[in-house]
Write a protein that holds these residues in place. Structure first.
Motif, mmCIF file in Angstrom:
data_model
loop_
_atom_site.group_PDB
_atom_site.id
_atom_site.type_symbol
_atom_site.label_atom_id
_atom_site.label_comp_id
_atom_site.label_asym_id
_atom_site.label_seq_id
_atom_site.Cartn_x
_atom_site.Cartn_y
_atom_site.Cartn_z
ATOM 1 N N THR A 1 79.035 35.915 70.593
ATOM 2 C CA THR A 1 78.177 36.049 71.774
ATOM 3 C C THR A 1 78.060 37.510 72.200
ATOM 4 O O THR A 1 76.967 37.977 72.523
ATOM 5 C CB THR A 1 78.722 35.196 72.929
ATOM 6 N N LEU A 2 79.169 38.234 72.182
ATOM 7 C CA LEU A 2 79.128 39.657 72.522
ATOM 8 C C LEU A 2 78.281 40.442 71.518
ATOM 9 O O LEU A 2 77.523 41.337 71.920
ATOM 10 C CB LEU A 2 80.537 40.233 72.584
ATOM 11 N N CYS A 3 78.402 40.104 70.246
ATOM 12 C CA CYS A 3 77.568 40.757 69.229
ATOM 13 C C CYS A 3 76.093 40.500 69.508
ATOM 14 O O CYS A 3 75.263 41.412 69.404
ATOM 15 C CB CYS A 3 77.918 40.262 67.831
ATOM 16 N N LEU A 4 75.762 39.251 69.863
ATOM 17 C CA LEU A 4 74.375 38.916 70.199
ATOM 18 C C LEU A 4 73.887 39.720 71.399
ATOM 19 O O LEU A 4 72.763 40.215 71.413
ATOM 20 C CB LEU A 4 74.234 37.428 70.506
ATOM 21 N N VAL A 5 74.725 39.826 72.414
ATOM 22 C CA VAL A 5 74.341 40.561 73.618
ATOM 23 C C VAL A 5 74.109 42.033 73.283
ATOM 24 O O VAL A 5 73.087 42.616 73.669
ATOM 25 C CB VAL A 5 75.413 40.407 74.721
ATOM 26 N N TYR A 6 75.037 42.644 72.557
ATOM 27 C CA TYR A 6 74.896 44.062 72.223
ATOM 28 C C TYR A 6 73.659 44.314 71.368
ATOM 29 O O TYR A 6 72.893 45.247 71.626
ATOM 30 C CB TYR A 6 76.141 44.586 71.513
ATOM 31 N N LEU A 7 73.455 43.500 70.350
ATOM 32 C CA LEU A 7 72.276 43.685 69.501
ATOM 33 C C LEU A 7 70.991 43.376 70.270
ATOM 34 O O LEU A 7 69.967 44.042 70.070
ATOM 35 C CB LEU A 7 72.377 42.822 68.243
ATOM 36 N N GLY A 8 71.036 42.381 71.131
ATOM 37 C CA GLY A 8 69.868 42.036 71.938
ATOM 38 C C GLY A 8 69.502 43.137 72.914
ATOM 39 O O GLY A 8 68.320 43.487 73.069
ATOM 40 N N VAL A 9 70.495 43.702 73.587
ATOM 41 C CA VAL A 9 70.246 44.807 74.517
ATOM 42 C C VAL A 9 69.708 46.019 73.758
ATOM 43 O O VAL A 9 68.751 46.673 74.194
ATOM 44 C CB VAL A 9 71.531 45.177 75.304
ATOM 45 N N SER A 10 70.293 46.296 72.612
ATOM 46 C CA SER A 10 69.834 47.417 71.796
ATOM 47 C C SER A 10 68.383 47.215 71.366
ATOM 48 O O SER A 10 67.555 48.113 71.500
ATOM 49 C CB SER A 10 70.735 47.581 70.571
ATOM 50 N N ALA A 11 68.076 46.033 70.871
ATOM 51 C CA ALA A 11 66.708 45.740 70.420
ATOM 52 C C ALA A 11 65.723 45.815 71.580
ATOM 53 O O ALA A 11 64.648 46.418 71.447
ATOM 54 C CB ALA A 11 66.658 44.362 69.766
ATOM 55 N N ALA A 12 66.075 45.227 72.702
ATOM 56 C CA ALA A 12 65.168 45.235 73.860
ATOM 57 C C ALA A 12 64.912 46.658 74.352
ATOM 58 O O ALA A 12 63.765 47.018 74.654
ATOM 59 C CB ALA A 12 65.757 44.377 74.983
ATOM 60 N N ALA A 13 65.951 47.467 74.425
ATOM 61 C CA ALA A 13 65.786 48.846 74.883
ATOM 62 C C ALA A 13 64.890 49.637 73.937
ATOM 63 O O ALA A 13 64.005 50.387 74.377
ATOM 64 C CB ALA A 13 67.148 49.525 75.016
ATOM 65 N N LEU A 14 65.087 49.450 72.636
ATOM 66 C CA LEU A 14 64.282 50.190 71.661
ATOM 67 C C LEU A 14 62.835 49.721 71.655
ATOM 68 O O LEU A 14 61.908 50.546 71.579
ATOM 69 C CB LEU A 14 64.900 50.069 70.272
ATOM 70 N N LEU A 15 62.621 48.417 71.737
ATOM 71 C CA LEU A 15 61.254 47.888 71.750
ATOM 72 C C LEU A 15 60.524 48.301 73.034
ATOM 73 O O LEU A 15 59.338 48.664 72.995
ATOM 74 C CB LEU A 15 61.264 46.373 71.594
ATOM 75 N N PHE A 16 61.213 48.256 74.150
ATOM 76 C CA PHE A 16 60.595 48.665 75.410
ATOM 77 C C PHE A 16 60.295 50.159 75.400
ATOM 78 O O PHE A 16 59.244 50.597 75.877
ATOM 79 C CB PHE A 16 61.492 48.290 76.591
ATOM 80 N N SER A 17 61.196 50.948 74.848
ATOM 81 C CA SER A 17 60.972 52.386 74.737
ATOM 82 C C SER A 17 59.766 52.675 73.855
ATOM 83 O O SER A 17 58.953 53.553 74.165
ATOM 84 C CB SER A 17 62.214 53.078 74.172
ATOM 85 N N ALA A 18 59.639 51.949 72.754
ATOM 86 C CA ALA A 18 58.489 52.138 71.855
ATOM 87 C C ALA A 18 57.180 51.819 72.570
ATOM 88 O O ALA A 18 56.219 52.588 72.483
ATOM 89 C CB ALA A 18 58.646 51.253 70.617
ATOM 90 N N ALA A 19 57.140 50.712 73.284
ATOM 91 C CA ALA A 19 55.920 50.320 73.996
ATOM 92 C C ALA A 19 55.587 51.311 75.108
ATOM 93 O O ALA A 19 54.426 51.737 75.247
ATOM 94 C CB ALA A 19 56.080 48.917 74.564
ATOM 95 N N LEU A 20 56.579 51.685 75.886
ATOM 96 C CA LEU A 20 56.358 52.615 76.988
ATOM 97 C C LEU A 20 55.899 53.979 76.475
ATOM 98 O O LEU A 20 54.987 54.593 77.040
ATOM 99 C CB LEU A 20 57.640 52.753 77.820
ATOM 100 N N ASN A 21 56.513 54.441 75.397
ATOM 101 C CA ASN A 21 56.116 55.724 74.827
ATOM 102 C C ASN A 21 54.680 55.666 74.315
ATOM 103 O O ASN A 21 53.906 56.599 74.519
ATOM 104 C CB ASN A 21 57.061 56.129 73.697
ATOM 105 N N PHE A 22 54.317 54.581 73.662
ATOM 106 C CA PHE A 22 52.958 54.444 73.150
ATOM 107 C C PHE A 22 51.941 54.480 74.294
ATOM 108 O O PHE A 22 50.921 55.162 74.207
ATOM 109 C CB PHE A 22 52.818 53.136 72.352
ATOM 110 N N ILE A 23 52.236 53.773 75.368
ATOM 111 C CA ILE A 23 51.337 53.744 76.526
ATOM 112 C C ILE A 23 51.219 55.131 77.159
ATOM 113 O O ILE A 23 50.121 55.608 77.456
ATOM 114 C CB ILE A 23 51.823 52.708 77.559
ATOM 115 N N ARG A 24 52.352 55.781 77.348
ATOM 116 C CA ARG A 24 52.334 57.104 77.980
ATOM 117 C C ARG A 24 51.652 58.142 77.094
ATOM 118 O O ARG A 24 50.916 58.994 77.596
ATOM 119 C CB ARG A 24 53.753 57.544 78.319
#
Length: 166
Positions: free
Chosen positions: A127-150
């Motif tokens: 579960t901790l592995c899922l949380v860490y990988l999920g947080v990492s993926a979400a942060a990177l995907l959100f950063s990619a989208a936000l950067n593209f928009i900006r």
């Protein structure tokens, strides 16, 4: 409550020429930090000889390349480079794929330690592995989208400035 006028939006976009894209960069750092937590959690597991394989070696090498690529991308997005959105998108998707590689296999893998049958990874660790990988993926995907928009907004603003000069 104030309503943003077109002049406020113009000023906000014009400021982008002079300030760093720190929100996207910080999201990259969050993705890296969560990956480091995952890395430490997974590799500190010492369950007999399950982790002494070529797969772990490849995972360590991949993790090092991942961290270098995301750090490089964090510096790129800080300076409004649109191409780094693709790097972050791929890195975020790969973090999701990683869930199904090591943690899921380790959760299902039985092993014998000192004559006692056990699983390689406990449910809590999984579960901790899922949380860490999920947080990492979400942060990177959100950063990619936000950067593209900006970056798109900044490019449009710069084109508008060029047209007004001509």
């Amino acid at each position: 409550m104030s309503v943003k006028t077109s002049e406020d939006k113009y000023i906000q976009r014009d400021r982008m020429r002079y300030i760093k894209n720190s929100a996207c960069s910080n999201l990259c750092y969050l993705g890296l930090l969560a990956d480091v937590f995952y890395f430490v959690l997974l590799y500190r597991q010492d369950v007999h000889t399950y982790y002494y394989t070529i797969q772990i070696g490849a995972s360590v090498v991949y993790n090092l390349i991942f961290m270098l690529a995301v750090f490089l991308a964090s510096e790129g997005v800080k300076n409004y480079k649109k191409n780094y959105s693709i790097v972050l998108l791929v890195a975020g998707v790969m973090q999701i794929v990683r869930i199904f590689v090591m943690p899921l296999k380790a959760l299902r893998a039985p092993t014998t330690v000192n004559g006692i049958d056990t699983t390689v990874m406990s449910g809590k660790t999984f579960t901790l592995c899922l949380v860490y990988l999920g947080v990492s993926a979400a942060a990177l995907l959100f950063s990619a989208a936000l950067n593209f928009i900006r970056c798109s907004a900044l490019e449009a603003h710069l084109k508008e400035l060029e047209q007004t000069k001509a």
